[in-house]
Design a protein around this motif. Structure first.
Motif, PDB file in Angstrom:
ATOM      1  N   LEU A  56       1.880  19.429   2.046  1.00 58.46           N
ATOM      2  CA  LEU A  56       2.090  19.256   0.613  1.00 58.46           C
ATOM      3  C   LEU A  56       3.134  18.174   0.358  1.00 58.46           C
ATOM      4  CD1 LEU A  56       1.513  20.597  -2.299  1.00 58.46           C
ATOM      5  CD2 LEU A  56       3.778  21.560  -1.934  1.00 58.46           C
ATOM      6  N   ASP A  57       4.248  18.241   1.064  1.00 55.45           N
ATOM      7  CA  ASP A  57       5.294  17.218   0.927  1.00 55.45           C
ATOM      8  C   ASP A  57       4.773  15.833   1.300  1.00 55.45           C
ATOM      9  OD1 ASP A  57       7.003  19.222   0.158  1.00 55.45           O
ATOM     10  OD2 ASP A  57       8.208  19.193   1.982  1.00 55.45           O
ATOM     11  N   TYR A  58       4.023  15.754   2.406  1.00 55.38           N
ATOM     12  CA  TYR A  58       3.510  14.469   2.882  1.00 55.38           C
ATOM     13  C   TYR A  58       2.555  13.829   1.872  1.00 55.38           C
ATOM     14  CZ  TYR A  58       0.761  11.160   5.646  1.00 55.38           C
ATOM     15  OH  TYR A  58       0.110  10.037   6.100  1.00 55.38           O
ATOM     16  N   VAL A  59       1.676  14.633   1.294  1.00 60.00           N
ATOM     17  CA  VAL A  59       0.642  14.107   0.404  1.00 60.00           C
ATOM     18  C   VAL A  59       1.171  13.805  -1.000  1.00 60.00           C
ATOM     19  CG1 VAL A  59      -1.566  14.641  -0.724  1.00 60.00           C
ATOM     20  CG2 VAL A  59      -1.229  15.205   1.678  1.00 60.00           C
ATOM     21  N   TYR A  60       2.047  14.675  -1.526  1.00 65.39           N
ATOM     22  CA  TYR A  60       2.393  14.572  -2.945  1.00 65.39           C
ATOM     23  C   TYR A  60       3.813  14.120  -3.267  1.00 65.39           C
ATOM     24  CZ  TYR A  60      -1.986  16.985  -3.660  1.00 65.39           C
ATOM     25  OH  TYR A  60      -3.305  17.305  -3.657  1.00 65.39           O
ATOM     26  N   LEU A  61       4.756  14.305  -2.378  1.00 66.18           N
ATOM     27  CA  LEU A  61       6.144  14.013  -2.715  1.00 66.18           C
ATOM     28  C   LEU A  61       6.600  12.708  -2.097  1.00 66.18           C
ATOM     29  CD1 LEU A  61       7.699  17.565  -2.302  1.00 66.18           C
ATOM     30  CD2 LEU A  61       6.778  16.500  -4.361  1.00 66.18           C
ATOM     31  N   LYS A  69       0.792  -1.223   0.000  1.00 62.28           N
ATOM     32  CA  LYS A  69       0.000   0.000   0.000  1.00 62.28           C
ATOM     33  C   LYS A  69       0.829   1.279   0.000  1.00 62.28           C
ATOM     34  CE  LYS A  69      -4.074  -1.765  -0.098  1.00 62.28           C
ATOM     35  NZ  LYS A  69      -5.016  -1.470  -1.140  1.00 62.28           N
ATOM     36  N   GLY A  70       2.153   1.181   0.083  1.00 56.96           N
ATOM     37  CA  GLY A  70       2.967   2.384  -0.039  1.00 56.96           C
ATOM     38  C   GLY A  70       3.878   2.619   1.139  1.00 56.96           C
ATOM     39  N   ALA A  71       4.597   3.714   1.050  1.00 56.03           N
ATOM     40  CA  ALA A  71       5.613   4.067   2.042  1.00 56.03           C
ATOM     41  C   ALA A  71       5.013   4.239   3.431  1.00 56.03           C
ATOM     42  CB  ALA A  71       6.317   5.350   1.635  1.00 56.03           C
ATOM     43  N   ALA A  72       5.731   3.743   4.417  1.00 52.52           N
ATOM     44  CA  ALA A  72       5.299   3.900   5.812  1.00 52.52           C
ATOM     45  C   ALA A  72       5.838   5.242   6.310  1.00 52.52           C
ATOM     46  CB  ALA A  72       5.825   2.752   6.667  1.00 52.52           C
ATOM     47  N   LEU A  73       5.074   6.290   6.045  1.00 51.77           N
ATOM     48  CA  LEU A  73       5.482   7.647   6.400  1.00 51.77           C
ATOM     49  C   LEU A  73       4.820   8.098   7.687  1.00 51.77           C
ATOM     50  CD1 LEU A  73       5.030   9.291   2.886  1.00 51.77           C
ATOM     51  CD2 LEU A  73       7.161   8.484   3.915  1.00 51.77           C
ATOM     52  N   ARG A  74       5.507   8.961   8.401  1.00 50.30           N
ATOM     53  CA  ARG A  74       4.903   9.570   9.590  1.00 50.30           C
ATOM     54  C   ARG A  74       3.998  10.715   9.172  1.00 50.30           C
ATOM     55  NH1 ARG A  74       9.428  10.034  14.213  1.00 50.30           N
ATOM     56  NH2 ARG A  74       8.784   8.160  15.298  1.00 50.30           N
ATOM     57  N   ARG A  75       2.784  10.699   9.662  1.00 48.92           N
ATOM     58  CA  ARG A  75       1.826  11.747   9.340  1.00 48.92           C
ATOM     59  C   ARG A  75       2.182  13.012  10.119  1.00 48.92           C
ATOM     60  NH1 ARG A  75      -3.700  11.378   7.665  1.00 48.92           N
ATOM     61  NH2 ARG A  75      -4.860  13.191   8.354  1.00 48.92           N
ATOM     62  N   PRO A  76       2.153  14.181   9.455  1.00 45.37           N
ATOM     63  CA  PRO A  76       2.440  15.428  10.183  1.00 45.37           C
ATOM     64  C   PRO A  76       1.377  15.720  11.236  1.00 45.37           C
ATOM     65  CG  PRO A  76       2.536  15.767   7.797  1.00 45.37           C
ATOM     66  CD  PRO A  76       1.959  14.399   8.029  1.00 45.37           C
ATOM     67  N   VAL A  77       1.724  16.554  12.192  1.00 49.00           N
ATOM     68  CA  VAL A  77       0.753  16.971  13.202  1.00 49.00           C
ATOM     69  C   VAL A  77      -0.350  17.760  12.515  1.00 49.00           C
ATOM     70  CG1 VAL A  77       2.385  16.941  15.111  1.00 49.00           C
ATOM     71  CG2 VAL A  77       2.082  19.031  13.772  1.00 49.00           C
ATOM     72  N   PHE A  78      -1.521  17.790  13.128  1.00 47.81           N
ATOM     73  CA  PHE A  78      -2.704  18.409  12.528  1.00 47.81           C
ATOM     74  C   PHE A  78      -2.454  19.852  12.080  1.00 47.81           C
ATOM     75  CE2 PHE A  78      -6.593  20.937  13.052  1.00 47.81           C
ATOM     76  CZ  PHE A  78      -7.361  20.341  12.081  1.00 47.81           C
TER      77      PHE A  78
END
Length: 92
Positions: free
Chosen positions: A38-43, A21-30
């Motif tokens: 932008l970086d988290y969603v698209y890059l 399902k994709g990279a295991a990225l840390r979600r930014p704080v709210f």
């Protein structure tokens, strides 16, 4: 012979039972800045070597897992339950 993945719940299972399902990225704080979101969603990085990804054990226990995979050789390394991994990260 099929590649085997060591599910922490089901043991050794064929790789075909899983969906990547994709990279295991840390979600930014709210309230993070819009450029952070932008970086988290698209890059995405395109690494060569060890990489952590979310995998879903689709035809097995249906759990979400964090799998360490080598993008050059496609060999899988450590596999851990995604919920437990998230809990460990947030408590550290």
């Amino acid at each position: 012979m099929a590649s085997l993945v060591s599910c922490p719940h089901c043991g050794l299972r064929p790789k075909e039972e899983f969906t990547i399902k994709g990279a295991a990225l840390r979600r930014p704080v709210f309230d993070a800045a819009s450029d952070v979101w932008l970086d988290y969603v698209y890059l995405r990085d395109n690494p060569r070597g060890e990489y952590e990804e979310y995998w879903h054990h689709t035809t097995g226990c249906r759990r979400w897992l964090v799998v360490n995979r080598n993008t050059a050789t496609h060999e899988t390394g450590t596999v851990r339950d995604a919920a437990a991994a998230l809990k460990a990260e947030t408590s550290a």
